[in-house]
Design an enzyme around this catalytic site. Structure first.
Site, short mmCIF file in Angstrom:
data_model
loop_
_atom_site.label_atom_id
_atom_site.label_comp_id
_atom_site.label_asym_id
_atom_site.label_seq_id
_atom_site.Cartn_x
_atom_site.Cartn_y
_atom_site.Cartn_z
N HIS A 16 0.82 -1.21 0.00
CA HIS A 16 0.00 0.00 0.00
C HIS A 16 0.86 1.27 0.00
O HIS A 16 2.05 1.24 0.35
CB HIS A 16 -0.92 0.01 1.22
CG HIS A 16 -0.18 -0.01 2.52
ND1 HIS A 16 0.40 1.11 3.08
CD2 HIS A 16 0.09 -1.03 3.38
CE1 HIS A 16 0.99 0.80 4.21
NE2 HIS A 16 0.82 -0.50 4.43
N GLU A 105 -2.78 -7.05 7.38
CA GLU A 105 -1.61 -6.70 8.15
C GLU A 105 -1.52 -7.54 9.41
O GLU A 105 -2.53 -8.12 9.86
CB GLU A 105 -1.67 -5.20 8.52
CG GLU A 105 -0.51 -4.68 9.35
CD GLU A 105 0.84 -4.81 8.69
OE1 GLU A 105 1.30 -5.97 8.49
OE2 GLU A 105 1.46 -3.78 8.38
#
Length: 295
Positions: A16, A105
């Site tokens: 990201h 994550e």
């Protein structure tokens, strides 16, 4: 092995863009991790990554009839990264998008207390980033998706998979795919924000990082010379060859040079010798002496 005609030309991992948490870690103390958004710089990074991805896919293959399928972590920063990347692709080029929780994550809890997070991350470094958490299952389902053509892709079209995720998840994905050891995994560095890792399909049906990326890039990511050599070998390798090209890994366990069973016959206790030992220690006194000696 999945149908060769259905194998994606590229499997591309994208971290990201820069998030508010990357810019200011104290944000984690007031905002849940999954809600952390991109900065303006992060959105600009994602738009640039989208342009780079489109150029890569549209120019690398002989076919101009290509399609893309996206997997994305459910976090706000990865979803926002995809929105910006998507601006470079027309809808007719996109087969679909799947939100995939198994590439999220590493989970440190709901709200993060700064001092506790510092201690936790120090503990993770001592314990080992691999063993501290291990996301499972995504790679296996990805192979099933390819094998069963769940993307509903026309075999005449060139398929490209793009996975928008996080640093740790990307490294674990590569580790599982290429069967790297835990020690090799621990030597890898996180990709930068919106940095791209391109696995490209070779003529033998195997994927390699060395087709698109240079030796210098692979070294910067933490790949050892042996790992880089294997990536180069994979360019023309096929499935049947893989089990015969792991000497560098095999030698980490078996470092002695042995050509035949005869070379170790003198060092191994024979069946007859083993029987003699059992007879010598058959009575109770002998057993007691044996136990006294080795206890």
């Amino acid at each position: 092995m999945p149908n060769f005609r259905l194998l994606p030309k590229h499997i591309i991992l994208v971290r990201h863009g820069e998030s508010e948490g990357n810019k200011d870690p104290s944000v984690y103390t007031t905002t849940p991790d999954y809600k952390i958004s991109l900065t303006e710089h992060g959105r600009a990074q994602a738009r640039l990554a989208g342009s780079r991805l489109r150029d890569l896919i549209s120019t690398k293959g002989p076919s101009q009839d290509w399609r893309v399928y996206f997997y994305v972590s459910p976090y706000e920063r990865t979803r926002s990264t995809l929105r910006e990347i998507g601006k470079s692709f027309s809808k007719k080029r996109v087969i679909g998008v799947r939100e995939e929780c198994r590439i999220r994550e590493q989970d440190f809890g709901n709200f993060q207390v700064a001092e506790r997070m510092r201690i936790t991350k120090e503990t993770r470094e001592k314990f080992g980033r691999f063993f501290y958490r291990f996301p499972e299952g995504f790679l296996e389902s990805l192979w099933r998706d390819i094998d069963l053509n769940r993307f509903n892709n026309n075999p005449s079209q060139e398929l490209n998979l793009i996975i928008i995720s996080h640093g740790l998840a990307s490294r674990v994905f590569l580790m599982k795919w290429f069967k790297w050891s835990v020690e090799q995994f621990e030597g890898l560095y996180n990709p930068g924000n919106c940095e791209i890792r391109v696995m490209e399909l070779g003529p033998g049906g195997e994927y390699s990082l060395a087709i698109h990326h240079t030796d210098e890039e692979l070294q910067e990511w933490g790949l050892s010379p042996e790992m880089i050599e294997e990536q180069k070998w994979r360019i023309k390798a096929n499935k049947a060859d893989l089990n015969y090209h792991s000497k560098w890994y095999l030698n980490s366990f078996f470092d002695q040079e042995i050509d035949s069973d005869a070379d170790v016959s003198e060092d191994v206790v024979s069946d007859n010798e083993f029987e003699d030992v059992k007879e010598e220690n058959s009575d109770d006194d002998s057993k007691d002496n044996f136990l006294d000696t080795y206890s």
